[in-house]
Design a protein around this motif. Structure first.
Motif, PDB file in Angstrom:
ATOM      1  N   HIS A   1     -14.368 -17.416 -34.484  1.00 44.71           N
ATOM      2  CA  HIS A   1     -15.453 -17.255 -33.514  1.00 44.71           C
ATOM      3  C   HIS A   1     -15.294 -15.965 -32.719  1.00 44.71           C
ATOM      4  O   HIS A   1     -16.256 -15.245 -32.474  1.00 44.71           O
ATOM      5  CB  HIS A   1     -15.486 -18.457 -32.566  1.00 44.71           C
ATOM      6  N   VAL A   2     -14.057 -15.693 -32.312  1.00 41.22           N
ATOM      7  CA  VAL A   2     -13.814 -14.485 -31.523  1.00 41.22           C
ATOM      8  C   VAL A   2     -14.129 -13.238 -32.344  1.00 41.22           C
ATOM      9  O   VAL A   2     -14.815 -12.323 -31.889  1.00 41.22           O
ATOM     10  CB  VAL A   2     -12.364 -14.453 -30.997  1.00 41.22           C
ATOM     11  N   PHE A   3     -13.650 -13.185 -33.598  1.00 44.57           N
ATOM     12  CA  PHE A   3     -13.886 -12.000 -34.429  1.00 44.57           C
ATOM     13  C   PHE A   3     -15.358 -11.833 -34.770  1.00 44.57           C
ATOM     14  O   PHE A   3     -15.908 -10.733 -34.664  1.00 44.57           O
ATOM     15  CB  PHE A   3     -13.059 -12.088 -35.714  1.00 44.57           C
ATOM     16  N   LEU A   4     -16.014 -12.924 -35.166  1.00 50.90           N
ATOM     17  CA  LEU A   4     -17.432 -12.844 -35.544  1.00 50.90           C
ATOM     18  C   LEU A   4     -18.301 -12.524 -34.335  1.00 50.90           C
ATOM     19  O   LEU A   4     -19.125 -11.601 -34.361  1.00 50.90           O
ATOM     20  CB  LEU A   4     -17.864 -14.172 -36.176  1.00 50.90           C
TER      21      LEU A   4
ATOM     22  N   VAL B   1      -7.873  -9.387 -31.528  1.00 54.99           N
ATOM     23  CA  VAL B   1      -6.636 -10.086 -31.885  1.00 54.99           C
ATOM     24  C   VAL B   1      -5.956 -10.634 -30.631  1.00 54.99           C
ATOM     25  O   VAL B   1      -5.481 -11.776 -30.608  1.00 54.99           O
ATOM     26  CB  VAL B   1      -5.673  -9.142 -32.646  1.00 54.99           C
ATOM     27  N   LEU B   2      -5.911  -9.830 -29.585  1.00 53.11           N
ATOM     28  CA  LEU B   2      -5.282 -10.262 -28.338  1.00 53.11           C
ATOM     29  C   LEU B   2      -5.971 -11.500 -27.778  1.00 53.11           C
ATOM     30  O   LEU B   2      -5.316 -12.499 -27.461  1.00 53.11           O
ATOM     31  CB  LEU B   2      -5.317  -9.127 -27.304  1.00 53.11           C
ATOM     32  N   PHE B   3      -7.318 -11.451 -27.668  1.00 53.57           N
ATOM     33  CA  PHE B   3      -8.046 -12.602 -27.128  1.00 53.57           C
ATOM     34  C   PHE B   3      -7.934 -13.808 -28.048  1.00 53.57           C
ATOM     35  O   PHE B   3      -7.835 -14.947 -27.594  1.00 53.57           O
ATOM     36  CB  PHE B   3      -9.516 -12.242 -26.900  1.00 53.57           C
ATOM     37  N   SER B   4      -7.954 -13.541 -29.349  1.00 54.82           N
ATOM     38  CA  SER B   4      -7.807 -14.631 -30.312  1.00 54.82           C
ATOM     39  C   SER B   4      -6.440 -15.293 -30.161  1.00 54.82           C
ATOM     40  O   SER B   4      -6.329 -16.520 -30.126  1.00 54.82           O
ATOM     41  CB  SER B   4      -7.980 -14.085 -31.733  1.00 54.82           C
ATOM     42  N   GLY B   5      -5.391 -14.474 -30.065  1.00 52.20           N
ATOM     43  CA  GLY B   5      -4.047 -15.009 -29.898  1.00 52.20           C
ATOM     44  C   GLY B   5      -3.895 -15.783 -28.601  1.00 52.20           C
ATOM     45  O   GLY B   5      -3.268 -16.852 -28.573  1.00 52.20           O
ATOM     46  N   VAL B   6      -4.487 -15.273 -27.535  1.00 56.20           N
ATOM     47  CA  VAL B   6      -4.435 -15.975 -26.244  1.00 56.20           C
ATOM     48  C   VAL B   6      -5.118 -17.336 -26.358  1.00 56.20           C
ATOM     49  O   VAL B   6      -4.629 -18.343 -25.823  1.00 56.20           O
ATOM     50  CB  VAL B   6      -5.089 -15.119 -25.132  1.00 56.20           C
ATOM     51  N   THR B   7      -6.242 -17.384 -27.087  1.00 56.77           N
ATOM     52  CA  THR B   7      -6.956 -18.648 -27.267  1.00 56.77           C
ATOM     53  C   THR B   7      -6.094 -19.657 -28.020  1.00 56.77           C
ATOM     54  O   THR B   7      -6.037 -20.833 -27.657  1.00 56.77           O
ATOM     55  CB  THR B   7      -8.270 -18.424 -28.057  1.00 56.77           C
ATOM     56  N   VAL B   8      -5.428 -19.199 -29.082  1.00 53.64           N
ATOM     57  CA  VAL B   8      -4.552 -20.093 -29.852  1.00 53.64           C
ATOM     58  C   VAL B   8      -3.419 -20.603 -28.967  1.00 53.64           C
ATOM     59  O   VAL B   8      -3.107 -21.800 -28.960  1.00 53.64           O
ATOM     60  CB  VAL B   8      -3.981 -19.367 -31.089  1.00 53.64           C
TER      61      VAL B   8
END
Length: 613
Positions: A482-485, A150-157
């Motif tokens: 992509h990050v989660f998968l 979630v952290l990396f996903s949020g940073v990407t967004v």
């Protein structure tokens, strides 16, 4: 100023409303009135989107979790994130000018990412409890895996949205600021508030169950082969070349209409007929000149009393009189006599092609010819001129934003997945889904395909801010999946070093979650697209279509097919870059911790039944 006009227009409306009498109607229109009506429509669309989007998201969550209590948690977290972001935006608005659309942006993105992020964390916690871990250990395990993703996903967004802040316009910076604030709030809530709530509710998160969903989840074991997503992954990997060609061909075909994209602005004619500013505008357009609503303002900075300046002004007025796109010009001189404003109505709506072409002739032909060699600076402003300048500014900054977003996304994904192939593929796939979303948007709104069925307006242009905005938002959201998968695929690959099995594991372990998360986003974006404001229809439709394609064609076909073809090359990482920090999600397989005499909290049997993902 326009700000003062917008603040005070309500008082003018009260006077005008009292002026109506027997046998006649009094209407008011103009920039301030039109802006007021646009704000009313935006607020109405926002209320309708909340009324429709939240219940649909809740229903999807109930079926994903199989328990009503677990479904309520992500909605609560999204509401907290939206409230926090609204407060932060209000503070930001004290220092910077923000568009009123910022509230729509915060609500839309808050519902989408706030629910999704909590969904992934709660689901991982329930899975770890079902494995037999104690409550606090399960929360820690969920934090080390799902919360990290979630952290990396949020940073990407956020990185993708930062690109919009580079464009020096209020609309882009307002939308980007709203989205960034709510994404940060959603990530922080998922990392802090959510674990605290889970530690309090414990296994009560499984309260009010749906027995048939629970039984299906209890039978499912992600460590074993089988299930829909496992079969899909293996079928695609059995015929990887055909799958890749078919998926890419479909997305490219959907992209083709993009090349006839025409950008503009939604003018007063796109407002519902019930609004007074539109009715007044239509009367002016029919019986007088619609151009008086938003005239061209020609500012001449020079000594008004000098003979050369006066002669040039007359030459310009003569040229305008010969052009049917311009009405009678009105001249004003400031008290100091060194600034002249020549105001002239322009035919058609301020956002129309006719008005834009007229201003282009004024700037490129009439003014240079009239003022050649004269000591004066001449500038053209007004609604149409401002629109044209916005188009030019957007065109200039588009390559800068694209380069910024693509470059930062590549670096982050390279660090997270310890590969240079995975981020290149992810970027190419996301560009395909964004291109397809652009193409379908042009097909529906400009070409009119399906507008009657979908309830959309057919318009000659796509709002000028939408393509760049959609690129940044969609790029960020697409990276979510992509990050989660890929986190689950990489996690399994690091343990097994079996590429094919890792891809199948990644798809089957995230399939239900990502599908649920995607449907929630699609429901939220569709709710915004169902409004009356055409710009929100375009934005909501574009976002919904892209997320749907990303969670189906990209996730189910392109990812497994490309990973099967590349094999171990997926994880190629040059030795020269191995000094970079390793941000991979790592999970040592925990040995189940027996729970003696029930669970460690008041939930009871949550640790003894397999909850699934």
């Amino acid at each position: 100023s326009m700000d003062d006009a917008s603040k005070n227009i309500g008082q003018v409306h009260e006077v005008v409303d009292r002026a109506g009498g027997q046998g006649f109607q009094v209407l008011i229109t103009g920039d301030a009135s039109i802006g007021k009506d646009f704000q009313e429509v935006a607020e109405k669309d926002l209320r309708n989107a909340e009324v429709f989007g939240v219940p649909v998201a809740l229903v999807i969550l109930v079926f994903v979790f199989g328990a009503i209590a677990a479904a309520i948690l992500p909605v609560v977290l999204a509401a907290v994130s939206i409230a926090a972001a609204m407060g932060a935006a209000a503070l930001l608005g004290q220092a910077f000018s923000l568009s009123f659309f910022v509230t729509n942006m915060i609500t839309m993105m808050g519902l989408a990412v706030g629910i999704d992020y909590s969904l992934f964390v709660v689901s991982r916690y329930r899975e770890e409890r079902a494995r037999g871990l104690e409550k606090l250990e399960a929360i820690a395990r969920a934090g080390a895996t799902a919360s990290r993703a979630v952290l990396f996903s949020g940073v990407t967004v956020v990185l993708a949205l930062l690109g919009l802040l580079l464009v020096p316009t209020t609309i882009f910076r307002s939308l980007a600021a709203g989205a960034i604030l709510v994404v940060i709030a959603a990530v922080l809530a998922s990392l802090t508030l959510l674990p605290a709530i889970l530690s309090i509710v414990g296994d009560r998160v499984n309260a009010w169950r749906l027995p048939f969903v629970q039984r299906a989840q209890a039978r499912y074991d992600e460590q074993e082969r089988g299930g829909l997503w496992d079969r899909v992954a293996r079928l695609v990997m059995r015929y990887p070349v055909f799958s890749l060609v078919a998926a890419v061909g479909l997305l490219v075909a959907a992209t083709i209409p993009f090349f006839s994209l025409s950008t503009g602005f939604s003018g007063v004619s796109t407002l519902p007929d019930s609004f007074e500013s539109k009715q007044g505008f239509l009367v002016l357009a029919r019986d007088f000149s619609a151009g008086v609503v938003a005239p061209a303002e020609i500012v001449i900075d020079g000594q008004a009393t000098s003979a050369p300046v006066q002669a040039s002004i007359q030459r310009l007025r003569d040229a305008l009189a010969q052009d049917q796109s311009f009405g009678p010009a009105k001249l004003e001189v400031n008290p100091a006599g060194d600034v002249v404003v020549l105001s002239t109505p322009v035919a058609g709506e301020a956002t129309s092609e006719e008005a834009i072409n007229a201003i282009r002739r004024l700037r490129e032909q009439y003014i240079p010819q009239a003022f050649s060699g004269v000591p004066a600076t001449v500038m053209v402003t007004g609604a149409t001129a401002q629109n044209m300048d916005f188009f030019d500014l957007t065109a200039d900054y588009t390559p800068i934003v694209f380069g910024f977003v693509l470059g930062l996304s590549f670096v982050l994904l390279m660090l997270v997945f310890r590969s240079i192939v995975v981020p290149i593929k992810a970027i190419l796939m996301n560009l395909l889904s964004v291109g397809a979303a652009y193409g379908l948007m042009v097909l529906v709104f400009q070409k009119g395909w399906g507008t009657g069925v979908l309830g959309f307006q057919q318009v000659p242009t796509i709002d000028a801010w939408i393509p760049l905005f959609l690129f940044s938002v969609l790029f960020g959201l697409s990276m979510d999946y992509h990050v989660f998968l890929l986190s689950r695929i990489r996690e399994h690959y690091d343990q097994s070093h079996d590429n094919t099995e890792s891809v199948a594991f990644g798809l089957r372990s995230t399939g239900r979650l990502i599908t649920g998360a995607a449907f929630i986003m699609v429901a939220v974006f569709a709710a915004f697209a169902s409004g009356e404001m055409v710009m929100f229809q375009q934005m909501g439709f574009g976002l919904a279509v892209a997320v749907l394609m990303d969670a189906t064609i990209i996730r189910s076909v392109l990812v497994p097919a490309s990973m099967r073809l590349l094999g171990k090359a997926n994880w190629y990482f040059p030795k020269a870059l191995r000094w970079l920090p390793d941000l991979r999600v790592r999970e040592a397989q925990p040995s189940p911790v027996p729970v003696v005499g029930g669970s460690s909290d008041t939930g009871g049997d949550g640790a003894r039944k397999r909850e699934g993902r």
